[in-house]
Motif scaffolding. Structure first.
Motif, PDB file in Angstrom:
ATOM      1  N   GLU A   6      -6.432  18.172 -14.754  1.00  0.00           N
ATOM      2  CA  GLU A   6      -7.100  17.303 -13.775  1.00  0.00           C
ATOM      3  C   GLU A   6      -7.270  15.866 -14.263  1.00  0.00           C
ATOM      4  OE1 GLU A   6      -8.361  20.245 -14.788  1.00  0.00           O
ATOM      5  OE2 GLU A   6      -8.196  21.527 -13.029  1.00  0.00           O
ATOM      6  N   PRO A   7      -7.832  15.642 -15.459  1.00  0.00           N
ATOM      7  CA  PRO A   7      -7.970  14.241 -15.879  1.00  0.00           C
ATOM      8  C   PRO A   7      -6.624  13.557 -16.109  1.00  0.00           C
ATOM      9  CG  PRO A   7      -8.795  15.715 -17.592  1.00  0.00           C
ATOM     10  CD  PRO A   7      -8.504  16.546 -16.391  1.00  0.00           C
ATOM     11  N   ARG A   8      -5.639  14.312 -16.599  1.00  0.00           N
ATOM     12  CA  ARG A   8      -4.311  13.725 -16.828  1.00  0.00           C
ATOM     13  C   ARG A   8      -3.675  13.293 -15.509  1.00  0.00           C
ATOM     14  NH1 ARG A   8      -0.054  13.438 -20.367  1.00  0.00           N
ATOM     15  NH2 ARG A   8       1.982  14.054 -19.557  1.00  0.00           N
ATOM     16  N   VAL A   9      -3.721  14.161 -14.515  1.00  0.00           N
ATOM     17  CA  VAL A   9      -3.153  13.830 -13.205  1.00  0.00           C
ATOM     18  C   VAL A   9      -3.915  12.663 -12.582  1.00  0.00           C
ATOM     19  CG1 VAL A   9      -2.876  14.681 -10.837  1.00  0.00           C
ATOM     20  CG2 VAL A   9      -2.130  16.089 -12.763  1.00  0.00           C
TER      21      VAL A   9
ATOM     22  N   ALA B 241       1.265  11.753  -9.998  1.00  0.00           N
ATOM     23  CA  ALA B 241       0.586  13.056  -9.998  1.00  0.00           C
ATOM     24  C   ALA B 241       1.570  14.175 -10.296  1.00  0.00           C
ATOM     25  CB  ALA B 241      -0.092  13.289  -8.647  1.00  0.00           C
ATOM     26  N   ILE B 242       2.729  14.123  -9.676  1.00  0.00           N
ATOM     27  CA  ILE B 242       3.750  15.146  -9.917  1.00  0.00           C
ATOM     28  C   ILE B 242       4.215  15.109 -11.371  1.00  0.00           C
ATOM     29  CG2 ILE B 242       6.101  15.865  -9.350  1.00  0.00           C
ATOM     30  CD1 ILE B 242       5.503  14.956  -6.465  1.00  0.00           C
ATOM     31  N   ALA B 243       4.495  13.928 -11.860  1.00  0.00           N
ATOM     32  CA  ALA B 243       4.954  13.790 -13.247  1.00  0.00           C
ATOM     33  C   ALA B 243       3.884  14.245 -14.232  1.00  0.00           C
ATOM     34  CB  ALA B 243       5.344  12.344 -13.524  1.00  0.00           C
ATOM     35  N   GLY B 244       2.638  13.881 -13.969  1.00  0.00           N
ATOM     36  CA  GLY B 244       1.547  14.284 -14.855  1.00  0.00           C
ATOM     37  C   GLY B 244       1.371  15.790 -14.895  1.00  0.00           C
ATOM     38  N   ALA B 245       1.440  16.413 -13.728  1.00  0.00           N
ATOM     39  CA  ALA B 245       1.293  17.875 -13.673  1.00  0.00           C
ATOM     40  C   ALA B 245       2.469  18.577 -14.336  1.00  0.00           C
ATOM     41  CB  ALA B 245       1.155  18.326 -12.217  1.00  0.00           C
TER      42      ALA B 245
ATOM     43  N   LEU C 227      -3.665   7.191 -10.897  1.00  0.00           N
ATOM     44  CA  LEU C 227      -4.306   5.886 -10.772  1.00  0.00           C
ATOM     45  C   LEU C 227      -3.406   4.786 -11.328  1.00  0.00           C
ATOM     46  CD1 LEU C 227      -6.827   4.307  -9.956  1.00  0.00           C
ATOM     47  CD2 LEU C 227      -7.748   4.758 -12.231  1.00  0.00           C
ATOM     48  N   GLY C 228      -2.814   5.041 -12.476  1.00  0.00           N
ATOM     49  CA  GLY C 228      -1.895   4.069 -13.071  1.00  0.00           C
ATOM     50  C   GLY C 228      -0.699   3.803 -12.181  1.00  0.00           C
ATOM     51  N   GLY C 229      -0.120   4.860 -11.615  1.00  0.00           N
ATOM     52  CA  GLY C 229       1.010   4.686 -10.702  1.00  0.00           C
ATOM     53  C   GLY C 229       0.631   3.881  -9.477  1.00  0.00           C
ATOM     54  N   PHE C 230      -0.571   4.123  -8.948  1.00  0.00           N
ATOM     55  CA  PHE C 230      -1.060   3.374  -7.786  1.00  0.00           C
ATOM     56  C   PHE C 230      -1.152   1.886  -8.113  1.00  0.00           C
ATOM     57  CE2 PHE C 230      -4.279   1.590  -5.015  1.00  0.00           C
ATOM     58  CZ  PHE C 230      -3.924   2.100  -3.772  1.00  0.00           C
TER      59      PHE C 230
ATOM     60  N   LEU D 116       0.820  -1.202   0.000  1.00  0.00           N
ATOM     61  CA  LEU D 116       0.000   0.000   0.000  1.00  0.00           C
ATOM     62  C   LEU D 116       0.860   1.261   0.000  1.00  0.00           C
ATOM     63  CD1 LEU D 116      -2.840   1.081  -0.050  1.00  0.00           C
ATOM     64  CD2 LEU D 116      -2.866   1.011   2.437  1.00  0.00           C
ATOM     65  N   ALA D 117       1.966   1.235   0.739  1.00  0.00           N
ATOM     66  CA  ALA D 117       2.858   2.397   0.766  1.00  0.00           C
ATOM     67  C   ALA D 117       3.480   2.615  -0.609  1.00  0.00           C
ATOM     68  CB  ALA D 117       3.945   2.209   1.819  1.00  0.00           C
ATOM     69  N   ALA D 118       3.882   1.548  -1.272  1.00  0.00           N
ATOM     70  CA  ALA D 118       4.455   1.670  -2.618  1.00  0.00           C
ATOM     71  C   ALA D 118       3.408   2.183  -3.599  1.00  0.00           C
ATOM     72  CB  ALA D 118       4.993   0.322  -3.083  1.00  0.00           C
ATOM     73  N   ALA D 119       2.185   1.720  -3.459  1.00  0.00           N
ATOM     74  CA  ALA D 119       1.110   2.189  -4.336  1.00  0.00           C
ATOM     75  C   ALA D 119       0.854   3.675  -4.130  1.00  0.00           C
ATOM     76  CB  ALA D 119      -0.164   1.387  -4.075  1.00  0.00           C
ATOM     77  N   ALA D 120       0.867   4.114  -2.860  1.00  0.00           N
ATOM     78  CA  ALA D 120       0.664   5.539  -2.572  1.00  0.00           C
ATOM     79  C   ALA D 120       1.809   6.377  -3.136  1.00  0.00           C
ATOM     80  CB  ALA D 120       0.539   5.751  -1.067  1.00  0.00           C
ATOM     81  N   CYS D 121       3.040   5.884  -3.005  1.00  0.00           N
ATOM     82  CA  CYS D 121       4.195   6.593  -3.583  1.00  0.00           C
ATOM     83  C   CYS D 121       4.094   6.653  -5.099  1.00  0.00           C
ATOM     84  CB  CYS D 121       5.498   5.906  -3.173  1.00  0.00           C
ATOM     85  SG  CYS D 121       5.922   6.135  -1.448  1.00  0.00           S
ATOM     86  N   GLY D 122       3.663   5.566  -5.711  1.00  0.00           N
ATOM     87  CA  GLY D 122       3.480   5.558  -7.163  1.00  0.00           C
ATOM     88  C   GLY D 122       2.419   6.541  -7.601  1.00  0.00           C
TER      89      GLY D 122
END
Length: 94
Positions: A63-66, A13-17, A71-74, A2-8
């Motif tokens: 917003e949709p991109r982030v 989100a940062i990369a998308g923005a 979601l994909g990273g998670f 779960l921690a890895a999923a949250a980090c992903g």
């Protein structure tokens, strides 16, 4: 996992923005025109977007991109970490 999923999710989100302005420029360049106006190149797309829409124009679709990249990273990081933990546990038990 779960921690890895949250980090992903957070890193996604940062990369998308951060890459949204580049994606906006790429998409407009690929479309080739804005109504009747044909773009002459990347610099032209940048200048026209800045002139007509301001800095906010580079963040259309943020917003949709982030959301989708987060979601994909998670999912991907969570699944990878879960698989890693399962494999590591089985290797240690044997």
């Amino acid at each position: 996992p779960l921690a890895a999923a949250a980090c992903g999710s957070f890193s996604g989100a940062i990369a998308g923005a951060a890459t949204t302005p580049l994606d906006v420029l790429k998409t407009r360049l690929m479309l080739g025109s804005d109504g009747d106006y044909r773009y002459k190149g990347l610099g032209d797309v940048f200048a026209r977007t800045l002139r007509q829409e301001g800095v906010r124009g580079f963040f259309h679709g943020l917003e949709p991109r982030v959301f989708w990249i987060s979601l994909g990273g998670f999912v991907f990081f969570g699944a990878y970490e879960a698989r890693y933990v399962c494999t590591k546990t089985k290797t240690i038990q044997n």
